[in-house]
Scaffold this active site. Structure first.
Site, PDB file in Angstrom:
ATOM      1  N   GLY A   1      31.624  34.462  34.798  1.00  0.00           N
ATOM      2  CA  GLY A   1      30.953  34.016  33.117  1.00  0.00           C
ATOM      3  C   GLY A   1      29.386  34.424  32.972  1.00  0.00           C
TER       4      GLY A   1
ATOM      5  N   ARG B   1      34.600  40.259  24.629  1.00  0.00           N
ATOM      6  CA  ARG B   1      35.983  40.318  24.873  1.00  0.00           C
ATOM      7  C   ARG B   1      36.934  41.235  23.659  1.00  0.00           C
ATOM      8  NH1 ARG B   1      35.388  35.002  27.322  1.00  0.00           N
ATOM      9  NH2 ARG B   1      34.599  35.322  29.151  1.00  0.00           N
TER      10      ARG B   1
ATOM     11  N   LYS C   1      27.133  25.618  43.105  1.00  0.00           N
ATOM     12  CA  LYS C   1      27.608  25.338  43.968  1.00  0.00           C
ATOM     13  C   LYS C   1      28.943  25.990  45.372  1.00  0.00           C
ATOM     14  CE  LYS C   1      28.293  20.477  41.936  1.00  0.00           C
ATOM     15  NZ  LYS C   1      29.060  19.881  40.556  1.00  0.00           N
TER      16      LYS C   1
ATOM     17  N   GLY D   1      37.737  33.430  36.587  1.00  0.00           N
ATOM     18  CA  GLY D   1      38.428  32.782  37.746  1.00  0.00           C
ATOM     19  C   GLY D   1      39.193  33.177  38.936  1.00  0.00           C
TER      20      GLY D   1
END
Ligand code: AMP
Length: 392
Positions: free
Chosen positions: A346, A36, A193, A369
């Site tokens: 991620g 990053r 999930k 996200g």
């Protein structure tokens, strides 16, 4: 999208405040992965070349607001940034009251999340930060989906706010590939999930020609198709949603394939013995931890035949050696393919590192996200603010 771009502004002698996402893993006071930080380097170089005085902002981790906690300090990031740039980076632990800085200087300010009001997007905090600069540059795609004081509030409070090159390139690329993709378009959505990715699956089904689900998500689809998943991670509450998505795919003339074969184990551990099974033969005491070799070949073929591939999430427990082959096959097929490929999230980035396929992926999104929310079609608050202040 209409917003000001840092590339187009004259910045000589200006105090520039750049919001990056330098939230890197730190262990024992050292940065353990600097991806990053490296991603932000072109923006920093450009700002300095333009003759600005540069103040960098970032968050790191999730500290309690109002408390200085050394484990969330950005000081190790300043050290790594100095090494990467080969020049001095001044670290300012206490900066909200004002920072003395000259053109050509570079200052990294301590974690914005130490400030009270950051998360709640406190207007006074945003104003205080905005008053420290002439131009605010929002360059952190990974936090653009959060309306916080250093992402959204400050854009509205600053006398001039623009997007940095990292953010605008990310938005341009995602917009182009989602709205005007080279077809056929394939999405691979893995991970643990369905619940966290239900919306994105729904939206992707409208856009893509083929959708492949993987990991724990695939287990729910396998169960929804009427097969026994034994002790696998899956979500019984979401069987109905999975069935609805399968029907939606059929109605479009497509399908959400379920794996033909899978790799199972009797326990969730790195040492568990892997067994390849036909998906219809999973036993009561087994859990599915990866796709099998036949399925890996089938998915690799689908990738090879695509014009655009969007990849988010592993198709197995790739952290365990015996259950990494499926995710490796997907990663390597994307690496080999000539499709325009976008990967984000991620765990996906960790898999890309693990299988060393970075060079073969057209675009790696820095946001987890934010990437999913963009794909879902949600507007990102910090970007909306940039558009608003540009009069879009
Ligand atoms: P997510 O955070 O939702 O993107 O999920 C990523 C995680 O899902 C990784 O840590 C994987 O190990 C895990 N995962 C992938 N496949 C499975 C599976 N079949 N069973 C349990 N966990 C899985």
């Amino acid at each position: 999208m209409n917003y000001l771009r840092m590339e187009n502004l004259a910045l000589a002698g200006k105090r520039l405040m750049i919001r990056e996402a330098l939230n890197v893993p730190v262990s024992g006071g050292h940065v353990t992965s600097d991806a990053r930080i490296r991603a932000a380097l072109p923006t920093i170089h450009l700002a300095l070349e333009k003759g600005a005085a540069v103040l960098l902002l970032s968050h790191l981790g999730r500290p309690v607001e109002g408390e200085i906690d050394v484990q969330f300090s950005l000081r190790p990031v300043a050290t790594r940034l100095e090494e990467l740039l080969g020049r001095e980076v001044r670290f300012e632990a206490d900066w909200l009251g004002g920072v003395a800085i000259e053109a050509g200087e570079l200052v990294l300010c301590e974690n914005v999340r130490f400030n009270r009001g950051e998360k709640s997007n406190d207007a006074a905090l945003a104003r205080t930060m905005a008053d420290l600069c002439d131009v605010f540059v929002m360059d952190a795609f990974g936090t653009a989906h959060r309306a916080q004081a250093s992402t959204e509030g400050i854009v509205r409070a600053a006398s001039l706010a623009c997007a940095g090159p990292l953010l605008s390139r990310e938005l341009d690329t995602l917009e182009k590939s989602l709205h005007d993709p080279v077809r056929p378009m394939l999405a691979i959505v893995g991970g643990s999930k369905v619940s966290t990715k239900l919306k994105v699956l729904d939206v992707l089904l409208d856009k893509v020609d083929e959708l492949i689900v993987g990991g724990g998500i695939a287990n729910t689809f396998i169960a929804a198709s009427g097969y026994d998943v034994g002790r696998s991670l899956y979500e019984p509450d979401l069987l109905h949603d999975a069935q609805r998505l399968i029907q939606k795919a059929h109605a479009k003339g497509g399908s959400i394939p379920i794996p033909k074969d899978v790799v199972v184990a009797k326990s969730f551990s790195p040492d568990a013995e892997p067994l390849v099974r036909d998906v219809i033969e999973v036993a009561q005491d087994e859990m599915i931890l990866d796709i099998g070799p036949l399925t890996a070949v089938e998915y690799s073929r689908a990738i090879a035949g695509s014009g655009t591939v969007i990849w988010n999430g592993p198709v197995g427990v790739f952290e365990f050696r015996h259950f990494a082959a499926g995710t490796r096959a997907v990663a390597e097929a994307i690496d080999r393919s000539s499709a325009f490929s976008i990967a984000g999230g991620g765990d996906t980035l960790a898999a890309i590192d693990q299988f060393a396929v970075k060079e073969g992926i057209s675009y790696i999104s820095t946001g987890g996200g934010a990437f999913l929310e963009f794909v879902e079609g949600k507007s990102l608050p910090a970007v909306v603010a940039l558009q608003d202040v540009a009069g879009d």
